[in-house]
Each structure stands twice: as C-alpha cells, then as structure tokens.
Scaffold this motif. Structure first.
Motif, PDB file in Angstrom:
ATOM      1  N   ARG A 198       0.462  -1.156   0.223  1.00 31.12           N
ATOM      2  CA  ARG A 198      -0.035   0.319  -0.088  1.00 31.12           C
ATOM      3  C   ARG A 198       0.753   1.481   0.151  1.00 31.12           C
ATOM      4  NH1 ARG A 198      -5.465  -1.633   3.650  1.00 31.12           N
ATOM      5  NH2 ARG A 198      -6.350  -3.234   2.212  1.00 31.12           N
ATOM      6  N   HIS A 251      -4.519   0.911   7.463  1.00 31.19           N
ATOM      7  CA  HIS A 251      -4.863   2.623   6.648  1.00 31.19           C
ATOM      8  C   HIS A 251      -3.972   3.854   6.968  1.00 31.19           C
ATOM      9  CE1 HIS A 251      -8.059   0.979   4.677  1.00 31.19           C
ATOM     10  NE2 HIS A 251      -9.357   0.296   6.259  1.00 31.19           N
ATOM     11  N   THR A 303      -4.380   4.708   2.252  1.00 33.30           N
ATOM     12  CA  THR A 303      -5.459   4.135   1.616  1.00 33.30           C
ATOM     13  C   THR A 303      -5.953   5.199   0.896  1.00 33.30           C
ATOM     14  OG1 THR A 303      -6.663   3.688   2.708  1.00 33.30           O
ATOM     15  CG2 THR A 303      -5.257   1.794   2.730  1.00 33.30           C
TER      16      THR A 303
END
Ligand SMILES: [Zn+2]
Lengths: 436, 142
Positions: free
Chosen positions: A22, A260, A288
């Motif tokens: 990510r 996240h 994200t």
C-alpha cells in the motif's frame, strides 16, 4: 466483538507485507498527482520504485501542518474535484484552516474504521448512541455519525450546545452510548447534576471520548459521574478524523487501524525514528486515502507504540495515551513542562474542579509558573473557615506539582466556575513571555 | 449553644466583596457581625447573619466557595476585663481559641469564636454559666 477480524487480527508478516504494498501504491499515486510531493521526492532523488517495503518509509520526507497551510486550499489534494464528495476544515487558530477533501471510498474507509472502534467498545445494533461532537466543518460529528450508522445502532445526532435538552434526551430515550470530548462529558455531568438527573435515571453504559488529551483520573471521574465505561477514541482530521485508533475492552493502549494509517514515533528535535516503545512524536502515513493522502505527517502528539498481540485477540499495534503536544511543551527555567502533567495533578485532588490554567511569565529574567485552579464547593467544608486550612490545601497542591514538574509553581486558588471552560481542543496556557 | 458562621472565599481582586454584600442586600439578609481574615493571595470573609442557610444557598448559587461552620456566641457584660476573664476560662481548660471577633448589642458585648475542642468548650461554657446567643436570637434581632 471484532468488526473486521481479517484486518484487526492479521498476522504481523501479512500486515507488514500489506502495508509495504500500500505504501508503494500511495507514494506512486501522490508522485503523479501532487506536485508538492513530486518535487520533494525529486529533490531527494527518490522515485516511487525506491519504496518497496514498509521499512522504506524512513526514506520519505515529513509533512507538517505548515505544509498543509502553505498549500491552502487544495494544493495537497490528490483526487480530481469531481471525485471529492465531502470537504472538512480544521479549526486553525491562526491563518488558513486545513482543508481536507474525501472521496466516496475515503468516506467508506472512515466509516469502517469508526465501526471497528465502536464494535471494540461493545456498541451494537441494540444501542441508542448520541454523537455529541460538533457537527460541521470539524470531523468529529459526521465522522462518528457514519460509524454508528454502519454498526447499526440508532444514532442521535445531538452535536454540541443545548446541553440541558441533550441531558433530557439521554434520560428520556434511554441513550446507552455517547461520543464527545472528555471536557464536554464532565460539563454534561455537571448539567445533569443541576437538573437533578442522577446515574439511576439514565442508561448510559459506553462513552467514546477524544479530540483532546485526557488522563486516567479524568476517565475515573467521567465513569463515576455518568455511570459508564469510558473508552479512548483518537483521530485527527489531517489523517482522517476520529477512528485512527481506539481502545478495546482491555484498555491497555489504543489499537491503530494500521492497515490504513501507518504509525511511526520520531524524536521531535532530530526527526530520527525512535526504537520501539520509546516515547516521542507520533507520525502517520495514510496508506489508502485518495482525497488528501499525507506522507509521514507529524501529528505533534507525544506518545509511544506498543507491539504484540492484545488479550482481546487483535494484533494491531497500540499507542499509549497522548502525554502532550510537542508544540504545547513549555520550556520553563530549562525544564520541559506539559500542561497534561498539571492536569493529572489537579484531577488527583478532589478539592479542585477539573479545570486549570497555566500562566507563564518572566520576571527579572526568571521564568515563573503560576497554576490557577478552582475550588469545588462540595469539598469546601466547615474545616475551611481558616486561612491555615486553605493554605494547607494550597501547599499540598504545590508540593505535588513540584514533584511531578520538577519545578516549583505558584498556586492560585479561584472561586468555583471562574476559569473559562475550554471548547474542543483545550487552551490551558497563557504564556506572557511571548509578548516580551 | 453555637451559631452558624459563613466563611466566604474571596479572590484577591476588586469587586468580590461588593458582590457578596450585594447578594446579601438583594436577598434581605442582615449582616450582624463580620470580619475578614486576609492573606497576600486571598481573603476569607466570615459572616454572622440573620439567615445563614439562605445566604449560603444564594452565595453558592452565585459561584462563591462558602464554608459553613459552628462558632460559639457568648454574651458578656460591657466592662473592662470581661473578654480577658472569658478567654481565661477556656485557656485554663487547655482549649485554644482558633479565631475570635466581637460586636456590641444593646450595651452587651457578644464574643464569637471557634476552638480546637468544641466538646470541652461546651462543658466550660456550661460550668461557667455563660449566656449563649442562639440562632433564633440572631434571626429576631432588629
Ligand atoms: Zn485489544
């Protein structure tokens, strides 16, 4: 109960590998969509291909509140305006506010993160939940609101203000949960007491408190006065809003939604990452976010991180309570002083209300610290009919302050309710040295 | 044997005493005797008044910190040496007087004081046959 065991209980290897992937993606994304980040990376001779694992994060530059202000209003926005479905603005005390735009996906992630928090607190479909953060530009109200809807509880969007009506609703509707700032919770308790509403009249059992630092003694006081279990809810609008981290039933640190929001702890002066467990400034990278991602954003909040599986079953890293703000730190006679230290002392003595003010001055080139506290009428009993008794109380407080702060403070006692109540982020310091 | 005394915490800035007096005036409470114990940082305003319970509620409502305590109120003849003789009765019984003040009423002196041992003080007053002023007397005095 755990809202998303796949993520909240992921093995450490899987989590690191997910975070690495990510991180690479988000760096590539901001490199191509935000000139500010592209220029910074180019200046450092870094391309998104240099960022492959989560450990590569240390190669990246930091982002500060000032960067956000300098790029007001949309300079750090990565998604095209047509994709933005909501805009929040943070309360800037000076200059431009910080503008944060969210895409539909961002709002979805935010709601899920908030649902994870509420589920950890034990909130479910059968609860009636009052959101008493301010609704509006501030992320607290709407952020918590979306999460309550997602878990399926009945949300009461009480917002702030009209506290008496709110107290009445808590009693009449049998409201079981509340989200608000800890200082508002105490104000609410006080209002209820004035209205003659006691713990026996209400059904509150869960409280989610955040948006300002609070202490264990404040937690005990809120729990005692409102008859609920009080949980920490942490977040900041630059990163998302409330939902960045949350306490579980173990209440041993706050679990970070680290799939996240990737956390780091740095030394606020040297900017070096600190080894695990050490206390320093908390830094977040949004892994994200589409609307306005931030890379290594310096929160100014001071805390430390705790690794290791929690007894609740979650494997996510936990953060300790915020002990202060790196920019709230006062240097008085060369000693670092945090208003939160004063708060913990004031709250530990029942004779004083949970309000205080630090007044810093420089007299004859010597820094002075004065701490103002309010007497509490309930504890101003018959024994206080002599100055000797009042002086003894004052001395007990100044002795405690000296042992916690390592410098002496002059205590000034004030009448009940004479110190202004703080709204939202607390303002507890008057530093007169700045004007000199 | 004792009467209610209010001790009102006064922050050291102008206007606080006036505010207390205004509240008493507004609620029709008569101040019978008063004294201020002051320190460098605050004052403590001790008041004997016609309706201490009502005064207490009004003052607390207006945001003052108020301590309500019991003090002795003894009536004395208005002659030289009377205070000395009265105080001596207590010191001989090993009782310390923490604070004391007085006022004149219809030619009689009224001595107000608190001691470190209220129980023994009661016995001393009883034995010496001192005449005590009651709450009711205070409320009735015009
Ligand atoms: Zn846990």
């Amino acid at each position: 109960m755990i809202w998303n065991p796949n993520k909240e209980c992921m093995s450490r290897d899987e989590m690191s590998s997910l975070q690495g992937k990510r991180l690479h993606k988000i760096v590539e994304y901001v490199y191509h969509n935000v000139p500010f980040y592209r220029h910074k990376l180019q200046d450092m001779d870094i391309t998104p291909d240099d960022i492959r694992t989560i450990d590569d994060i240390v190669k990246l530059p930091f982002t500060t509140k000032k960067d956000l202000r300098d790029n007001y209003p949309f300079g750090l926005q990565a998604a095209p305006q047509s994709e933005i479905i909501r805009i929040h603005a943070s309360s800037g005390t000076t200059g431009n506010p910080t503008i944060v735009g969210y895409t539909r996906k961002d709002i979805g992630v935010w709601s899920e993160c908030m649902a994870r928090c509420l589920t950890a607190y034990g909130v479910g479909r059968d609860d009636i939940f009052s959101v008493s953060y301010g609704y509006g530009l501030f992320t607290g109200g709407l952020g918590a609101h979306n999460g309550v809807e997602m878990v399926g509880a009945s949300v009461v969007p009480a917002s702030t203000g009209n506290t008496e009506k709110h107290a009445k609703l808590i009693r009449d509707l049998g409201i079981t949960g509340i989200a608000c700032t800890p200082s508002y919770a105490l104000y609410l308790a006080e209002t209820m007491e004035h209205m003659g509403i006691t713990k026996e009249h209400i059904k509150l059992r869960v409280g989610a408190f955040g948006a300002e630092p609070w202490t264990e003694s404040m937690r005990a006081e809120i729990e005692e006065r409102l008859g609920l279990k009080a949980f920490n809810l942490y977040g900041l609008s630059e990163v998302m809003g409330p939902s960045v981290s949350y306490e579980c039933q173990m209440q041993n640190g706050s679990h970070i939604n680290e799939d996240h929001f990737y956390p780091e702890i740095i030394n606020p002066v040297t900017l070096e990452p600190l080894p695990n467990g050490q206390s320093g400034e908390l830094v977040f990278t949004t892994l994200t976010k589409e609307g306005m991602p931030v890379i290594r954003y310096r929160t100014r909040d001071l805390c430390s991180l705790m690794q290791g599986e929690c007894d609740c079953g979650r494997t996510s890293v936990r953060m300790t309570p915020i002990t202060g703000r790196s920019d709230d730190m006062l240097i008085i006679r060369g000693i670092n002083v945090f208003p939160s230290q004063v708060e913990s002392v004031v709250l530990s003595m029942k004779e004083f209300a949970p309000r205080y003010m630090l007044i810093v001055d420089r007299i004859n080139n010597l820094d002075t610290l004065q701490v103002q506290v309010e007497l509490r009428q309930e504890y101003f009993t018959a024994t206080f009919d002599t100055p000797a008794a009042i002086d003894e109380l004052q001395k007990r407080l100044s002795d405690k302050l000296r042992s916690v702060l390592s410098i002496s403070a002059k205590v000034q006692l004030k009448a009940p309710n004479s110190i202004e109540r703080s709204q939202g982020k607390s303002a507890h310091v008057i530093d007169n040295r700045k004007q000199q | 044997m004792t009467v209610n005394q209010l001790s009102i915490f006064l922050e050291n800035r102008s206007g606080t005493l006036t505010k207390v007096l205004d509240i008493m005036k507004r609620t029709g409470i008569r101040i019978i005797a008063s004294t201020i114990a002051d320190t460098a940082q605050y004052g403590l305003f001790r008041v004997i008044c016609s309706n201490p319970r009502q005064a207490y509620l009004e003052l607390v409502n207006e945001g003052f910190a108020v301590a309500m305590s019991d003090v002795f109120a003894i009536e004395m003849e208005n002659r030289p040496g009377q205070t000395a003789d009265t105080v001596k009765c207590f010191s001989e019984a090993g009782i310390s007087i923490i604070y004391m003040y007085s006022f004149l009423k219809d030619g009689k002196g009224i001595l107000l004081f608190r001691t470190d041992d209220m129980e023994t003080a009661r016995e001393v007053i009883h034995r010496a046959g001192f005449k005590c002023v009651s709450e009711k007397d205070l409320a009735d005095w015009k």
